[in-house]
Design a protein around this motif. Structure first.
Motif, PDB file in Angstrom:
ATOM      1  N   GLU A  50     -13.003 -11.145  -4.762  1.00  0.00           N
ATOM      2  CA  GLU A  50     -13.233  -9.744  -4.409  1.00  0.00           C
ATOM      3  C   GLU A  50     -11.914  -8.967  -4.416  1.00  0.00           C
ATOM      4  O   GLU A  50     -11.875  -7.812  -4.831  1.00  0.00           O
ATOM      5  CB  GLU A  50     -13.905  -9.639  -3.043  1.00  0.00           C
ATOM      6  CG  GLU A  50     -14.306  -8.207  -2.700  1.00  0.00           C
ATOM      7  CD  GLU A  50     -15.189  -8.113  -1.477  1.00  0.00           C
ATOM      8  OE1 GLU A  50     -15.027  -7.152  -0.710  1.00  0.00           O
ATOM      9  OE2 GLU A  50     -16.044  -9.004  -1.303  1.00  0.00           O
ATOM     10  N   GLN A  51     -10.849  -9.598  -3.981  1.00  0.00           N
ATOM     11  CA  GLN A  51      -9.535  -8.942  -3.978  1.00  0.00           C
ATOM     12  C   GLN A  51      -9.077  -8.640  -5.400  1.00  0.00           C
ATOM     13  O   GLN A  51      -8.557  -7.547  -5.678  1.00  0.00           O
ATOM     14  CB  GLN A  51      -8.504  -9.829  -3.272  1.00  0.00           C
ATOM     15  CG  GLN A  51      -7.125  -9.185  -3.164  1.00  0.00           C
ATOM     16  CD  GLN A  51      -6.127 -10.070  -2.420  1.00  0.00           C
ATOM     17  OE1 GLN A  51      -6.490 -11.125  -1.882  1.00  0.00           O
ATOM     18  NE2 GLN A  51      -4.886  -9.645  -2.394  1.00  0.00           N
TER      19      GLN A  51
ATOM     20  N   GLU B 184     -11.140  -5.685  -6.710  1.00  0.00           N
ATOM     21  CA  GLU B 184     -10.667  -4.406  -6.173  1.00  0.00           C
ATOM     22  C   GLU B 184      -9.437  -3.916  -6.932  1.00  0.00           C
ATOM     23  O   GLU B 184      -9.330  -2.740  -7.276  1.00  0.00           O
ATOM     24  CB  GLU B 184     -10.345  -4.547  -4.687  1.00  0.00           C
ATOM     25  CG  GLU B 184     -11.555  -4.540  -3.781  1.00  0.00           C
ATOM     26  CD  GLU B 184     -11.171  -4.450  -2.311  1.00  0.00           C
ATOM     27  OE1 GLU B 184     -10.031  -4.009  -2.022  1.00  0.00           O
ATOM     28  OE2 GLU B 184     -11.997  -4.802  -1.455  1.00  0.00           O
ATOM     29  N   GLU B 185      -8.492  -4.815  -7.174  1.00  0.00           N
ATOM     30  CA  GLU B 185      -7.276  -4.430  -7.891  1.00  0.00           C
ATOM     31  C   GLU B 185      -7.596  -4.008  -9.313  1.00  0.00           C
ATOM     32  O   GLU B 185      -7.015  -3.038  -9.835  1.00  0.00           O
ATOM     33  CB  GLU B 185      -6.293  -5.602  -7.893  1.00  0.00           C
ATOM     34  CG  GLU B 185      -4.994  -5.355  -8.654  1.00  0.00           C
ATOM     35  CD  GLU B 185      -4.189  -4.186  -8.116  1.00  0.00           C
ATOM     36  OE1 GLU B 185      -3.408  -3.594  -8.904  1.00  0.00           O
ATOM     37  OE2 GLU B 185      -4.344  -3.841  -6.923  1.00  0.00           O
TER      38      GLU B 185
ATOM     39  N   ARG C   9      -9.075  -0.584  -9.261  1.00  0.00           N
ATOM     40  CA  ARG C   9      -8.009   0.381  -8.990  1.00  0.00           C
ATOM     41  C   ARG C   9      -7.274   0.742 -10.284  1.00  0.00           C
ATOM     42  O   ARG C   9      -7.022   1.926 -10.568  1.00  0.00           O
ATOM     43  CB  ARG C   9      -7.044  -0.202  -7.970  1.00  0.00           C
ATOM     44  CG  ARG C   9      -5.938   0.762  -7.534  1.00  0.00           C
ATOM     45  CD  ARG C   9      -5.054   0.145  -6.477  1.00  0.00           C
ATOM     46  NE  ARG C   9      -5.723   0.114  -5.183  1.00  0.00           N
ATOM     47  CZ  ARG C   9      -6.198  -0.976  -4.602  1.00  0.00           C
ATOM     48  NH1 ARG C   9      -6.081  -2.151  -5.209  1.00  0.00           N
ATOM     49  NH2 ARG C   9      -6.787  -0.920  -3.432  1.00  0.00           N
TER      50      ARG C   9
ATOM     51  N   TRP D 193      -9.257   4.825  -6.297  1.00  0.00           N
ATOM     52  CA  TRP D 193      -9.839   3.860  -5.371  1.00  0.00           C
ATOM     53  C   TRP D 193      -9.478   4.162  -3.919  1.00  0.00           C
ATOM     54  O   TRP D 193     -10.314   4.101  -3.024  1.00  0.00           O
ATOM     55  CB  TRP D 193      -9.371   2.454  -5.741  1.00  0.00           C
ATOM     56  CG  TRP D 193      -9.902   1.393  -4.834  1.00  0.00           C
ATOM     57  CD1 TRP D 193      -9.262   0.820  -3.769  1.00  0.00           C
ATOM     58  CD2 TRP D 193     -11.199   0.789  -4.877  1.00  0.00           C
ATOM     59  NE1 TRP D 193     -10.062  -0.107  -3.154  1.00  0.00           N
ATOM     60  CE2 TRP D 193     -11.264  -0.144  -3.828  1.00  0.00           C
ATOM     61  CE3 TRP D 193     -12.305   0.953  -5.719  1.00  0.00           C
ATOM     62  CZ2 TRP D 193     -12.386  -0.917  -3.581  1.00  0.00           C
ATOM     63  CZ3 TRP D 193     -13.429   0.172  -5.473  1.00  0.00           C
ATOM     64  CH2 TRP D 193     -13.465  -0.748  -4.421  1.00  0.00           C
ATOM     65  N   GLU D 194      -8.212   4.532  -3.690  1.00  0.00           N
ATOM     66  CA  GLU D 194      -7.731   4.752  -2.331  1.00  0.00           C
ATOM     67  C   GLU D 194      -8.490   5.878  -1.614  1.00  0.00           C
ATOM     68  O   GLU D 194      -8.584   5.877  -0.383  1.00  0.00           O
ATOM     69  CB  GLU D 194      -6.228   5.072  -2.348  1.00  0.00           C
ATOM     70  CG  GLU D 194      -5.338   3.908  -2.731  1.00  0.00           C
ATOM     71  CD  GLU D 194      -5.327   3.632  -4.229  1.00  0.00           C
ATOM     72  OE1 GLU D 194      -4.750   2.607  -4.624  1.00  0.00           O
ATOM     73  OE2 GLU D 194      -5.891   4.458  -5.012  1.00  0.00           O
TER      74      GLU D 194
ATOM     75  N   SER E  99     -15.610   4.362   2.455  1.00  0.00           N
ATOM     76  CA  SER E  99     -15.965   2.957   2.667  1.00  0.00           C
ATOM     77  C   SER E  99     -17.387   2.680   2.197  1.00  0.00           C
ATOM     78  O   SER E  99     -17.692   1.590   1.707  1.00  0.00           O
ATOM     79  CB  SER E  99     -15.817   2.591   4.143  1.00  0.00           C
ATOM     80  OG  SER E  99     -16.624   3.427   4.960  1.00  0.00           O
TER      81      SER E  99
ATOM     82  N   LYS F 289     -17.218   2.247  -1.535  1.00  0.00           N
ATOM     83  CA  LYS F 289     -16.552   0.981  -1.866  1.00  0.00           C
ATOM     84  C   LYS F 289     -17.476  -0.217  -1.673  1.00  0.00           C
ATOM     85  O   LYS F 289     -17.306  -1.255  -2.317  1.00  0.00           O
ATOM     86  CB  LYS F 289     -15.291   0.814  -1.025  1.00  0.00           C
ATOM     87  CG  LYS F 289     -14.140   1.724  -1.441  1.00  0.00           C
ATOM     88  CD  LYS F 289     -12.920   1.493  -0.577  1.00  0.00           C
ATOM     89  CE  LYS F 289     -11.762   2.391  -1.006  1.00  0.00           C
ATOM     90  NZ  LYS F 289     -10.571   2.212  -0.155  1.00  0.00           N
ATOM     91  N   LYS F 290     -18.462  -0.072  -0.798  1.00  0.00           N
ATOM     92  CA  LYS F 290     -19.396  -1.169  -0.557  1.00  0.00           C
ATOM     93  C   LYS F 290     -20.222  -1.501  -1.802  1.00  0.00           C
ATOM     94  O   LYS F 290     -20.782  -2.591  -1.913  1.00  0.00           O
ATOM     95  CB  LYS F 290     -20.340  -0.820   0.603  1.00  0.00           C
ATOM     96  CG  LYS F 290     -19.690  -0.910   1.974  1.00  0.00           C
ATOM     97  CD  LYS F 290     -20.690  -0.571   3.070  1.00  0.00           C
ATOM     98  CE  LYS F 290     -20.039  -0.650   4.448  1.00  0.00           C
ATOM     99  NZ  LYS F 290     -20.988  -0.289   5.531  1.00  0.00           N
TER     100      LYS F 290
ATOM    101  N   ILE G 209     -19.199  -2.283  -4.476  1.00  0.00           N
ATOM    102  CA  ILE G 209     -18.554  -3.385  -5.193  1.00  0.00           C
ATOM    103  C   ILE G 209     -19.395  -4.661  -5.096  1.00  0.00           C
ATOM    104  O   ILE G 209     -19.302  -5.552  -5.954  1.00  0.00           O
ATOM    105  CB  ILE G 209     -17.128  -3.629  -4.631  1.00  0.00           C
ATOM    106  CG1 ILE G 209     -16.299  -4.488  -5.593  1.00  0.00           C
ATOM    107  CG2 ILE G 209     -17.176  -4.281  -3.255  1.00  0.00           C
ATOM    108  CD1 ILE G 209     -14.848  -4.636  -5.178  1.00  0.00           C
TER     109      ILE G 209
END
Length: 207
Positions: free
Chosen positions: A114-115, A118-119, A122, A138-139, A143, A146-147, A149
């Motif tokens: 997942e990390q 996310e990158e 981004r 992305w920033e 929230s 973003k869920k 994902i």
């Protein structure tokens, strides 16, 4: 991919640039001997000494479940401009053909954490949003957004082999080449115009 010697591309920087500009690719795997293909935005990244094709697809797409199951290799296809070339544009009689640009990437696919996903998202947003007035980054996403994902699966393909072809009438003489470019512009179709531009750029580069 069958590539006659006139049309083979070996310059890796050129191939990287092509993938960057034509990054909506086709990912091909197999399931029980049947080919499966998905059309996706993809990106070529370097990690250490290795190159990877990164991307993501919907969790509901069964293709990601084929990674590493039946065979280790997957195929990614990137395609650029293409156009019909009439042999009436040649000085001497010959047969019609088709000009095109294509890159085939072979490798092994694995699922991202997942990390990592996310990158990758981004970087993807940065590439396609940086020039926009109200850029989506992305920033700044909520929230709740973003869920979402959870509804996609990230993957990375370790590159093992790259085959690249630029079929741009390199086997024609100078007079035919210039006439092909002129005739492509006269066709006024978007594919023909794009191919004419590519052939013009090659001509300038080779001088």
């Amino acid at each position: 991919m069958y590539i006659p010697k006139h049309f083979k591309v070996t310059d890796f920087d050129e191939i990287q640039g092509f993938i960057q500009e034509n990054s909506f690719g086709t990912l091909v795997t197999t399931k029980q001997g049947t080919p499966i293909a998905t059309h996706l935005p993809l990106a070529l990244h370097k990690q250490g000494d290795e190159f990877y094709i990164n991307g993501h697809m919907a969790y509901g797409n069964p293709q990601w479940r084929t990674f590493g199951v039946e065979n280790e290799n997957v195929l990614v296809i990137f395609q650029g401009p293409h156009a019909y070339i009439s042999s009436s544009w040649y000085k001497d009689e010959n047969v019609p053909t088709w000009n095109y640009q294509a890159v085939h990437v072979y490798g092994t696919a694995s699922i991202m954490s997942e990390q990592e996903l996310e990158e990758d998202l981004r970087l993807l947003l940065k590439k396609y949003e940086h020039h926009r007035e109200n850029a989506v980054v992305w920033e700044n996403l909520s929230s709740q957004t973003k869920k979402q994902i959870k509804g996609i699966v990230g993957f990375k393909i370790k590159v093992q082999e790259i085959q690249a072809a630029n079929k741009l009438s390199q086997n024609r003489n100078e007079e035919d080449y210039h006439n092909i470019v002129t005739k492509l512009y006269e066709e006024k179709g978007i594919n023909s115009e794009q191919m004419a531009k590519v052939m013009n750029e090659k001509l300038k580069k080779d001088k």
